[in-house]
Design an enzyme around this catalytic site. Structure first.
Site, mmCIF file in Angstrom:
data_model
loop_
_atom_site.group_PDB
_atom_site.id
_atom_site.type_symbol
_atom_site.label_atom_id
_atom_site.label_comp_id
_atom_site.label_asym_id
_atom_site.label_seq_id
_atom_site.Cartn_x
_atom_site.Cartn_y
_atom_site.Cartn_z
ATOM 1 N N HIS A 16 31.598 30.958 44.547
ATOM 2 C CA HIS A 16 32.825 31.760 44.426
ATOM 3 C C HIS A 16 33.840 31.372 45.516
ATOM 4 C CE1 HIS A 16 34.416 35.804 42.718
ATOM 5 N NE2 HIS A 16 35.418 35.031 43.123
ATOM 6 N N GLU A 57 26.086 37.858 41.652
ATOM 7 C CA GLU A 57 26.452 37.073 42.833
ATOM 8 C C GLU A 57 25.942 37.801 44.064
ATOM 9 O OE1 GLU A 57 30.642 36.202 43.000
ATOM 10 O OE2 GLU A 57 30.606 35.222 41.053
ATOM 11 N N ARG A 116 34.937 35.236 36.125
ATOM 12 C CA ARG A 116 33.942 36.162 36.670
ATOM 13 C C ARG A 116 32.621 35.879 35.958
ATOM 14 N NH1 ARG A 116 36.796 36.894 40.398
ATOM 15 N NH2 ARG A 116 37.739 38.840 41.123
HETATM 16 P P1 NAP Z 1 46.218 36.317 34.888
HETATM 17 O O1 NAP Z 1 47.421 35.547 35.293
HETATM 18 O O2 NAP Z 1 46.343 37.789 34.690
HETATM 19 O O3 NAP Z 1 45.641 35.640 33.554
HETATM 20 C C1 NAP Z 1 44.634 36.198 32.780
HETATM 21 C C2 NAP Z 1 44.900 35.795 31.341
HETATM 22 O O4 NAP Z 1 43.810 36.243 30.530
HETATM 23 C C3 NAP Z 1 46.183 36.412 30.767
HETATM 24 O O5 NAP Z 1 46.893 35.432 30.081
HETATM 25 C C4 NAP Z 1 45.659 37.489 29.837
HETATM 26 O O6 NAP Z 1 46.497 37.759 28.736
HETATM 27 C C5 NAP Z 1 44.371 36.841 29.353
HETATM 28 N N1 NAP Z 1 43.457 37.823 28.787
HETATM 29 C C6 NAP Z 1 43.156 39.039 29.267
HETATM 30 N N2 NAP Z 1 42.255 39.645 28.482
HETATM 31 C C7 NAP Z 1 42.013 38.789 27.461
HETATM 32 C C8 NAP Z 1 41.175 38.839 26.311
HETATM 33 N N3 NAP Z 1 40.416 39.915 26.070
HETATM 34 N N4 NAP Z 1 41.159 37.769 25.490
HETATM 35 C C9 NAP Z 1 41.941 36.699 25.721
HETATM 36 N N5 NAP Z 1 42.750 36.593 26.805
HETATM 37 C C10 NAP Z 1 42.777 37.623 27.661
HETATM 38 O O7 NAP Z 1 45.047 36.114 35.937
HETATM 39 P P2 NAP Z 1 44.710 34.807 36.803
HETATM 40 O O8 NAP Z 1 45.398 34.893 38.109
HETATM 41 O O9 NAP Z 1 44.871 33.594 35.968
HETATM 42 O O10 NAP Z 1 43.162 35.083 37.099
HETATM 43 C C11 NAP Z 1 42.221 35.201 36.052
HETATM 44 C C12 NAP Z 1 40.899 35.681 36.597
HETATM 45 O O11 NAP Z 1 40.330 34.662 37.409
HETATM 46 C C13 NAP Z 1 40.994 36.891 37.554
HETATM 47 O O12 NAP Z 1 41.048 38.112 36.848
HETATM 48 C C14 NAP Z 1 39.750 36.759 38.382
HETATM 49 O O13 NAP Z 1 38.683 37.469 37.790
HETATM 50 C C15 NAP Z 1 39.439 35.264 38.338
HETATM 51 N N6 NAP Z 1 39.647 34.598 39.643
HETATM 52 C C16 NAP Z 1 38.617 33.921 40.194
HETATM 53 C C17 NAP Z 1 38.799 33.256 41.386
HETATM 54 C C18 NAP Z 1 37.670 32.489 42.020
HETATM 55 O O14 NAP Z 1 37.645 32.392 43.235
HETATM 56 N N7 NAP Z 1 36.765 31.929 41.257
HETATM 57 C C19 NAP Z 1 40.041 33.276 42.031
HETATM 58 C C20 NAP Z 1 41.060 33.987 41.439
HETATM 59 C C21 NAP Z 1 40.866 34.646 40.230
HETATM 60 P P3 NAP Z 1 47.863 38.598 28.889
HETATM 61 O O15 NAP Z 1 48.899 37.538 29.161
HETATM 62 O O16 NAP Z 1 48.033 39.274 27.587
HETATM 63 O O17 NAP Z 1 47.686 39.552 30.034
HETATM 64 C C1 GLV Z 2 38.894 36.018 43.465
HETATM 65 O O1 GLV Z 2 37.879 35.972 42.860
HETATM 66 C C2 GLV Z 2 40.065 36.711 43.010
HETATM 67 O O2 GLV Z 2 39.968 37.440 42.007
HETATM 68 O O3 GLV Z 2 41.118 36.567 43.648
#
Ligand code: NAP
Ligand code: GLV
Length: 331
Positions: A288, A269, A240
């Site tokens: 994005h 954004e 983000r």
């Molecule tokens: P996820 O599986 O929940 O992974 C997030 C990771 O970050 C987890 O391992 C979590 O730890 C860790 N975390 C949370 N808070 C933290 C902190 N303060 N310090 C260090 N690590 C921390 O989520 P994901 O599916 O990988 O997605 C991650 C993010 O990507 C989403 O929340 C979203 O904002 C973004 N995203 C962007 C797009 C795009 O189109 N660009 C698409 C999808 C997602 P824990 O294991 O302890 O929970």
């Molecule tokens: C996209 O940004 C998502 O969080 O799935």
């Protein structure tokens, strides 16, 4: 026969998913490209039992106050920073989201940005289109930084972070990570090394951000962190925009504290046309689009539709962000 429950879908999504929702509800879809304003959204949910939202909609206490009969919120995304999940939980409303179907597509974009920033693909494409490619080859032009066998630093080893690590393995990279929770099984399977954040910033040639946006991660990467990175390092953000302090990033790129950045997300954004970042050659930006492959978006839409319908039917959501609502209900 009972009337079907009313639902509001805040944006047009894949037709197959709309057809599925329509079979199970009395559905209204917001028809415009621009999202509904908060006031419009409150009006639309007033008599709805379910709402299907996306990252541009604010789902907060005033919205949930307006939707007095709300039984489910289904978010078409994995990120939930626009949704007050705690408030929904307090009201016993399950919140659906879409993990498990977009991590690979998003990591693909993350790696594409990493490579574009390292090997100057965006910048050189603009140069070619500007008609500046007048000398076929020069040994000293367009030099970038290597990717293979370098160190990839993953910040936030969740679903997308792990997919990024898997891609790095294909490039024979050393992979270090920092995350809230250590993952020994992933360390063993993919040869990852857990390090603290200062070590990651100091040692990584590529710092790739995959944490959710929360109060703790807002400006997680600011001036102090950027100054700890190598002058040859590339920052990748597909998480983000506000996870990075944009003003500090501009200074870091302009003054050469780091080499380049690849961003799929910005703050704000869309990025304004006069944003200083857009004056720099050493940043490549996509709008994005992390999950925007046909297959991933199709799967996201169907998962969001299934979450919505399950909530309307009083069944557990397929992917629920606050499963504790079910414990509260049964106790
Ligand atoms: P996820 O599986 O929940 O992974 C997030 C990771 O970050 C987890 O391992 C979590 O730890 C860790 N975390 C949370 N808070 C933290 C902190 N303060 N310090 C260090 N690590 C921390 O989520 P994901 O599916 O990988 O997605 C991650 C993010 O990507 C989403 O929340 C979203 O904002 C973004 N995203 C962007 C797009 C795009 O189109 N660009 C698409 C999808 C997602 P824990 O294991 O302890 O929970
Ligand atoms: C996209 O940004 C998502 O969080 O799935």
């Amino acid at each position: 026969m009972n009337a079907k429950p009313r639902v509001f879908v805040t944006r047009r999504i894949m037709q197959e998913a709309l057809d599925f929702i329509d079979q199970h509800s009395d559905m209204e879809v917001w028809p415009d490209e621009e999202p509904p304003s908060p006031e419009e959204l409150r009006t639309k949910v007033a008599d709805a039992e379910g709402v299907l939202t996306n990252i541009m909609d604010r789902v907060d206490a005033p919205l949930l106050d307006a939707g007095t009969g709300m039984r489910v919120v289904s978010q078409l995304a994995v990120g939930l920073d626009n949704v007050d999940v705690a408030e929904a939980t307090r009201r016993g409303i399950p919140v659906g989201y879409t993990p498990g179907v977009l991590a690979k597509a998003t990591a693909d974009v993350g790696f594409a940005l990493l490579m574009s920033a390292a090997r100057r693909i965006g910048e050189s494409d603009r140069w070619v289109r500007d008609g500046q490619w007048t000398l076929a080859f020069h040994p000293l032009r367009w030099l970038g930084v290597d990717i293979h066998e370098k160190t990839l630093g993953i910040v936030g080893l969740g679903q997308i972070g792990l997919e990024m690590a898997r891609r790095g393995r294909g490039f024979d990279m050393r992979i270090i990570y920092h995350s809230r929770t250590r993952r020994p099984e992933a360390e063993a399977e993919y040869g990852l090394e857990y390090v603290d954040l200062p070590t990651l910033l100091a040692e990584a040639d590529f710092v790739s951000l995959h944490v959710p946006l929360t109060p703790e991660t807002r400006h997680y990467i600011g001036e102090a962190e950027l100054r700890q990175m190598k002058e040859t390092a590339v920052l990748v953000n597909v998480a983000r925009g506000p996870v990075v302090d944009a003003a500090a990033l501009y200074k870091a790129l302009k003054e050469g504290w780091i080499y380049a950045a690849g961003l799929d997300v910005t703050d704000p954004e869309p990025i304004p046309a006069d944003d200083p970042l857009l004056t720099l050659d050493n940043v490549v930006i996509s709008p994005h689009v992390g999950s925007a492959s046909l297959v991933s978006r199709g799967a996201m839409c169907m998962l969001a539709a299934r979450n919505l319908v399950a909530g309307l039917e009083g069944k557990p959501l397929v992917r629920c962000a606050n499963p504790e609502v079910y414990e509260t209900r049964s106790s």
